[in-house]
Design an enzyme around this catalytic site. Structure first.
Site, mmCIF file in Angstrom:
data_model
loop_
_atom_site.group_PDB
_atom_site.id
_atom_site.type_symbol
_atom_site.label_atom_id
_atom_site.label_comp_id
_atom_site.label_asym_id
_atom_site.label_seq_id
_atom_site.Cartn_x
_atom_site.Cartn_y
_atom_site.Cartn_z
ATOM 1 N N LEU A 56 -24.301 15.217 -4.458
ATOM 2 C CA LEU A 56 -25.500 15.374 -3.624
ATOM 3 C C LEU A 56 -25.203 15.082 -2.150
ATOM 4 N N GLU A 57 -24.300 14.099 -1.891
ATOM 5 C CA GLU A 57 -23.952 13.849 -0.478
ATOM 6 C C GLU A 57 -23.168 15.025 0.106
ATOM 7 N N ILE A 84 -21.635 11.853 -5.190
ATOM 8 C CA ILE A 84 -20.722 12.687 -4.392
ATOM 9 C C ILE A 84 -21.272 14.112 -4.299
ATOM 10 N N GLU A 131 0.854 -1.198 0.000
ATOM 11 C CA GLU A 131 0.000 0.000 0.000
ATOM 12 C C GLU A 131 0.881 1.235 0.000
ATOM 13 N N LYS A 132 0.566 2.173 -0.899
ATOM 14 C CA LYS A 132 1.403 3.378 -0.981
ATOM 15 C C LYS A 132 0.985 4.469 0.003
ATOM 16 N N ARG A 133 -0.259 4.428 0.462
ATOM 17 C CA ARG A 133 -0.718 5.373 1.478
ATOM 18 C C ARG A 133 -0.121 5.009 2.838
ATOM 19 N N GLY A 150 -7.816 0.575 -7.238
ATOM 20 C CA GLY A 150 -8.925 1.514 -7.083
ATOM 21 C C GLY A 150 -9.069 2.547 -8.176
ATOM 22 N N SER A 151 -9.517 3.743 -7.768
ATOM 23 C CA SER A 151 -9.862 4.783 -8.747
ATOM 24 C C SER A 151 -9.413 6.148 -8.273
ATOM 25 N N HIS A 168 -44.364 -4.111 13.646
ATOM 26 C CA HIS A 168 -45.055 -2.827 13.709
ATOM 27 C C HIS A 168 -44.676 -2.119 14.999
HETATM 28 P P1 FAD Z 1 -9.601 1.929 -3.275
HETATM 29 O O1 FAD Z 1 -10.408 2.029 -2.059
HETATM 30 O O2 FAD Z 1 -9.454 3.125 -4.139
HETATM 31 O O3 FAD Z 1 -8.157 1.462 -2.794
HETATM 32 C C1 FAD Z 1 -7.069 1.375 -3.646
HETATM 33 C C2 FAD Z 1 -5.799 1.504 -2.842
HETATM 34 O O4 FAD Z 1 -4.698 1.159 -3.680
HETATM 35 C C3 FAD Z 1 -5.526 2.923 -2.339
HETATM 36 O O5 FAD Z 1 -5.281 2.889 -0.963
HETATM 37 C C4 FAD Z 1 -4.272 3.349 -3.098
HETATM 38 O O6 FAD Z 1 -3.406 4.161 -2.318
HETATM 39 C C5 FAD Z 1 -3.620 2.006 -3.371
HETATM 40 N N1 FAD Z 1 -2.725 1.997 -4.538
HETATM 41 C C6 FAD Z 1 -2.985 2.442 -5.799
HETATM 42 N N2 FAD Z 1 -1.923 2.193 -6.608
HETATM 43 C C7 FAD Z 1 -0.987 1.591 -5.835
HETATM 44 C C8 FAD Z 1 0.309 1.082 -6.090
HETATM 45 N N3 FAD Z 1 0.862 1.128 -7.300
HETATM 46 N N4 FAD Z 1 1.005 0.549 -5.069
HETATM 47 C C9 FAD Z 1 0.451 0.478 -3.827
HETATM 48 N N5 FAD Z 1 -0.764 0.927 -3.532
HETATM 49 C C10 FAD Z 1 -1.485 1.462 -4.522
HETATM 50 N N6 FAD Z 1 -18.682 3.411 -1.908
HETATM 51 C C11 FAD Z 1 -19.661 2.834 -1.198
HETATM 52 O O7 FAD Z 1 -19.952 1.655 -1.402
HETATM 53 N N7 FAD Z 1 -20.338 3.525 -0.225
HETATM 54 C C12 FAD Z 1 -20.066 4.819 0.039
HETATM 55 O O8 FAD Z 1 -20.688 5.410 0.917
HETATM 56 C C13 FAD Z 1 -19.057 5.464 -0.702
HETATM 57 N N8 FAD Z 1 -18.749 6.742 -0.469
HETATM 58 C C14 FAD Z 1 -17.745 7.340 -1.194
HETATM 59 C C15 FAD Z 1 -17.475 8.680 -0.952
HETATM 60 C C16 FAD Z 1 -16.483 9.322 -1.670
HETATM 61 C C17 FAD Z 1 -16.198 10.777 -1.392
HETATM 62 C C18 FAD Z 1 -15.725 8.593 -2.632
HETATM 63 C C19 FAD Z 1 -14.611 9.264 -3.393
HETATM 64 C C20 FAD Z 1 -15.990 7.263 -2.874
HETATM 65 C C21 FAD Z 1 -17.015 6.625 -2.162
HETATM 66 N N9 FAD Z 1 -17.349 5.287 -2.394
HETATM 67 C C22 FAD Z 1 -18.353 4.709 -1.686
HETATM 68 C C23 FAD Z 1 -16.630 4.478 -3.390
HETATM 69 C C24 FAD Z 1 -15.589 3.587 -2.694
HETATM 70 O O9 FAD Z 1 -14.693 4.404 -1.988
HETATM 71 C C25 FAD Z 1 -14.843 2.743 -3.716
HETATM 72 O O10 FAD Z 1 -15.763 2.020 -4.512
HETATM 73 C C26 FAD Z 1 -13.931 1.751 -3.018
HETATM 74 O O11 FAD Z 1 -12.999 2.425 -2.215
HETATM 75 C C27 FAD Z 1 -13.178 0.894 -4.038
HETATM 76 O O12 FAD Z 1 -12.335 0.012 -3.385
HETATM 77 P P2 FAD Z 1 -10.999 -0.521 -4.055
HETATM 78 O O13 FAD Z 1 -10.410 -1.466 -3.076
HETATM 79 O O14 FAD Z 1 -11.276 -1.010 -5.426
HETATM 80 O O15 FAD Z 1 -10.062 0.749 -4.245
HETATM 81 P P1 NAI Z 2 -21.320 9.948 -10.508
HETATM 82 O O1 NAI Z 2 -21.025 9.167 -11.713
HETATM 83 O O2 NAI Z 2 -22.180 9.394 -9.448
HETATM 84 O O3 NAI Z 2 -21.966 11.338 -10.915
HETATM 85 C C1 NAI Z 2 -21.324 12.232 -11.771
HETATM 86 C C2 NAI Z 2 -22.371 13.198 -12.304
HETATM 87 O O4 NAI Z 2 -21.698 14.215 -13.005
HETATM 88 C C3 NAI Z 2 -23.342 12.549 -13.279
HETATM 89 O O5 NAI Z 2 -24.644 12.941 -12.941
HETATM 90 C C4 NAI Z 2 -22.910 13.081 -14.631
HETATM 91 O O6 NAI Z 2 -23.957 13.184 -15.559
HETATM 92 C C5 NAI Z 2 -22.383 14.452 -14.233
HETATM 93 N N1 NAI Z 2 -21.397 15.016 -15.142
HETATM 94 C C6 NAI Z 2 -20.412 14.386 -15.825
HETATM 95 N N2 NAI Z 2 -19.694 15.270 -16.538
HETATM 96 C C7 NAI Z 2 -20.231 16.489 -16.280
HETATM 97 C C8 NAI Z 2 -19.912 17.812 -16.704
HETATM 98 N N3 NAI Z 2 -18.891 18.057 -17.521
HETATM 99 N N4 NAI Z 2 -20.681 18.840 -16.252
HETATM 100 C C9 NAI Z 2 -21.725 18.602 -15.399
HETATM 101 N N5 NAI Z 2 -22.060 17.376 -14.972
HETATM 102 C C10 NAI Z 2 -21.317 16.333 -15.396
HETATM 103 O O7 NAI Z 2 -19.884 10.372 -9.940
HETATM 104 P P2 NAI Z 2 -19.444 10.995 -8.556
HETATM 105 O O8 NAI Z 2 -20.577 11.651 -7.879
HETATM 106 O O9 NAI Z 2 -18.227 11.783 -8.846
HETATM 107 O O10 NAI Z 2 -19.036 9.727 -7.727
HETATM 108 C C11 NAI Z 2 -18.062 8.805 -8.245
HETATM 109 C C12 NAI Z 2 -18.363 7.415 -7.786
HETATM 110 O O11 NAI Z 2 -18.018 7.252 -6.421
HETATM 111 C C13 NAI Z 2 -19.832 7.041 -7.857
HETATM 112 O O12 NAI Z 2 -20.192 6.630 -9.140
HETATM 113 C C14 NAI Z 2 -19.919 5.942 -6.883
HETATM 114 O O13 NAI Z 2 -19.563 4.753 -7.538
HETATM 115 C C15 NAI Z 2 -18.868 6.293 -5.847
HETATM 116 N N6 NAI Z 2 -19.514 6.867 -4.653
HETATM 117 C C16 NAI Z 2 -20.453 6.137 -3.993
HETATM 118 C C17 NAI Z 2 -21.104 6.647 -2.902
HETATM 119 C C18 NAI Z 2 -22.156 5.833 -2.241
HETATM 120 O O14 NAI Z 2 -22.254 4.646 -2.509
HETATM 121 N N7 NAI Z 2 -22.970 6.416 -1.372
HETATM 122 C C19 NAI Z 2 -20.805 7.972 -2.375
HETATM 123 C C20 NAI Z 2 -19.825 8.669 -3.156
HETATM 124 C C21 NAI Z 2 -19.208 8.109 -4.229
#
Ligand code: FAD
Ligand code: NAI
Length: 466
Positions: free
Chosen positions: A186-187, A184, A32-34, A144-145, A445
């Site tokens: 809306l949250e 993101i 893990e790089k973090r 991840g992403s 209920h």
């Molecule tokens: P990640 O969690 O992105 O983990 C990848 C890890 O790999 C990171 O720690 C990174 O540092 C590490 N890494 C990358 N490249 C390397 C490398 N070369 N060497 C070593 N380490 C590396 N999802 C939900 O289901 N519910 C939610 O409520 C929700 N809320 C979210 C809110 C926000 C603001 C965001 C941004 C996302 C949210 N998500 C939510 C989405 C969720 O965070 C991701 O779907 C989930 O983290 C994906 O898991 P992952 O293990 O694939 O990758």
């Molecule tokens: P998203 O894909 O949910 O929403 C992005 C929105 O931006 C879409 O409505 C899209 O049409 C719009 N959009 C795209 N390009 C645009 C532009 N140029 N101008 C205006 N609007 C534009 O992506 P978001 O909110 O960034 O979240 C990323 C991902 O993170 C989600 O898809 C979800 O998988 C994950 N996530 C999950 C959460 C949860 O489960 N509660 C909470 C937060 C994130």
């Protein structure tokens, strides 16, 4: 060092895969790089956002609703530094928990950037430049992403922020412009609106939450607008000019037309996420990616290179923590000779606003597109006893069932606690339940779950309380 399995990335996909593999007797390491484990989700995603959603909701309750309950607390004062510390406590508790679990399961942890040096070899490059080579039978990419950038708009994480910066603001912006009406936007828009910001959400498409059921999106937008959020749909951002203080956002109708400007103290760019594979060495070993940069895998998470697998946000499918976790478990089981499996038809999706939005299975739009005949059962929370007692009557439960077989195909909920309510229907759908099965199950209920039962009854037009 030599391993059965080296997992790169310890987000929900990676750490869960490593723990399950270790449980099954595989000698496992993670890279893990973090500085801390838990990935995007625990460090800058799910956990900190939910902590701020929880705290800001409590603030709004105290500010606007305690009076209705006969509780006079005067005018609540916001201490944002303390609220941010509360959030960090939740993050630290969770990331330390993962560290503990990895140790408990005897998974070796390496801190540094992982690079695939060849089949069976992962190089760990630490921050100080030192490196170490790990030998392994299998490699799992769980990296991840990352945030999608808007061309021409630079994210400085102060005035123009991604979700990461939006979770760290030291002051409540007077005006917050959110680009993207997805989950993101809306949250986090809700968090800062509750704490006092004027929030304008700009969305390219003609609806909010475009992936979700259309009727749900419409009602949800109305509720958020009633709470004070402003929406500019079918609108595109053509520029963001940052000044000494704040920024000017230029927008115009998506189909073209007259431009207008909106002033903001902070601009949140939330237009989606992209797979993250930077510096992984995929080109060197020839791992194939698709047109969106996602690592390509077969149904067993194997890439085109023998011994290299991938899971989570870096591959196709919804970018959700629980999807990544389930893939982690399935892959570990496959690597241990078992038959791991994820049912992609039943992955719940929750938006943690107030009220919450939750869905599982097909939307009406998808069923229409696929030409599947379905029946609809809908029940509003205005007719649910507990929702009335709690004063949380916004929203409804909608169940879509196959016209011929009555099998539940999709469920969509807007309402208080929708994220928990969706769990029972996910279980029901895993067991291939019919709407009748849910309708005949006794629900306690007074609970909000009775709205689920009533929606199931409504599928055959026999709901009791409407
Ligand atoms: P990640 O969690 O992105 O983990 C990848 C890890 O790999 C990171 O720690 C990174 O540092 C590490 N890494 C990358 N490249 C390397 C490398 N070369 N060497 C070593 N380490 C590396 N999802 C939900 O289901 N519910 C939610 O409520 C929700 N809320 C979210 C809110 C926000 C603001 C965001 C941004 C996302 C949210 N998500 C939510 C989405 C969720 O965070 C991701 O779907 C989930 O983290 C994906 O898991 P992952 O293990 O694939 O990758
Ligand atoms: P998203 O894909 O949910 O929403 C992005 C929105 O931006 C879409 O409505 C899209 O049409 C719009 N959009 C795209 N390009 C645009 C532009 N140029 N101008 C205006 N609007 C534009 O992506 P978001 O909110 O960034 O979240 C990323 C991902 O993170 C989600 O898809 C979800 O998988 C994950 N996530 C999950 C959460 C949860 O489960 N509660 C909470 C937060 C994130």
């Amino acid at each position: 060092m030599s391993y059965d399995l080296v997992v790169i990335g310890t987000g929900p996909g990676g750490y869960v895969c490593a723990i399950r593999a270790a449980q099954l007797g595989l000698k496992t390491a993670v890279v893990e790089k973090r500085a801390t484990h838990g990935g995007t989700c625990l460090n800058v995603g799910c956990i900190p956002s939910k902590a701020l959603l929880h705290a800001s909701e409590a603030f709004e309750e105290a500010n606007k609703h305690f009076g209705e309950l006969g509780i006079d607390v005067g005018t609540p004062k916001l201490d944002l530094t303390k609220m941010q510390a509360f959030k960090q406590g939740g993050v630290d508790g969770n990331t330390k928990g993962v560290e503990f679990l990895l140790k408990k399961n005897k998974v070796d942890s390496y801190h540094g950037r992982g690079r695939i040096a060849g089949a069976g070899r992962v190089e760990v490059i630490s921050d100080d430049g030192g490196n170490q080579m790990l030998e392994t039978k299998s490699i799992v990419i769980a990296t991840g992403s990352d945030v999608t950038r808007l061309p021409g708009v630079e994210i400085d994480e102060k005035t123009v922020v991604s979700s990461t910066g939006a979770l760290e603001l030291a002051q409540v912006p007077k005006k917050l412009v959110v680009i993207g009406a997805g989950v993101i936007g809306l949250e986090l828009g809700s968090v800062w609106r509750r704490l006092g910001a004027e929030v304008t959400v700009i969305e390219y498409l003609d609806r909010v939450l475009p992936g979700m059921d259309g009727e749900v999106g419409k009602q949800f937008q109305r509720i958020l607008a009633k709470q004070g959020m402003t929406f500019k749909l079918s609108t595109k951002v053509t520029g963001v000019a940052v000044a000494d203080k704040g920024a000017t956002v230029t927008v115009e109708p998506a189909q073209g037309g007259e431009a207008e400007t909106i002033e903001a103290d902070v601009v949140l760019v939330a237009i989606g996420r992209v797979p993250y594979t930077e510096g992984l060495g995929l080109e060197t070993v020839g791992v194939a990616t698709d047109e969106k940069g996602r690592v390509q895998t077969d149904s067993h998470y194997a890439t085109n290179v023998t011994g290299i697998y991938a899971i989570g946000d870096v591959i196709a499918g919804p970018m959700l923590a629980h999807k990544a976790e389930d893939e982690g478990v399935a892959l570990a089981e496959i690597l241990a000779g078992q038959s791991g499996h994820v049912n992609y038809g039943v992955i719940p999706n929750v938006v943690y606003t107030f009220p919450e939005v939750a869905s599982v299975g097909k939307t009406e739009e998808e069923l229409k597109k696929d030409g599947i005949a379905y029946k609809t059962g809908k029940f509003p929370f205005t007719a649910n006893g507990r929702a009335k007692a709690n004063g949380t009557t916004d929203g409804f439960v909608k169940i879509l069932a196959d016209t011929e077989t009555d099998r539940v195909l999709g469920v969509h909920i807007v309402g208080a606690d929708a994220g928990n309510l969706i769990a029972e229907v996910a279980v029901a759908m895993e067991f291939a339940a019919s709407a009748e099965d849910i309708a005949r199950t006794c629900h306690a209920h007074p609970t909000l779950t009775e709205a689920v039962k009533e929606a199931a009854l409504a599928v055959d037009k026999r709901a009791i309380h409407v």
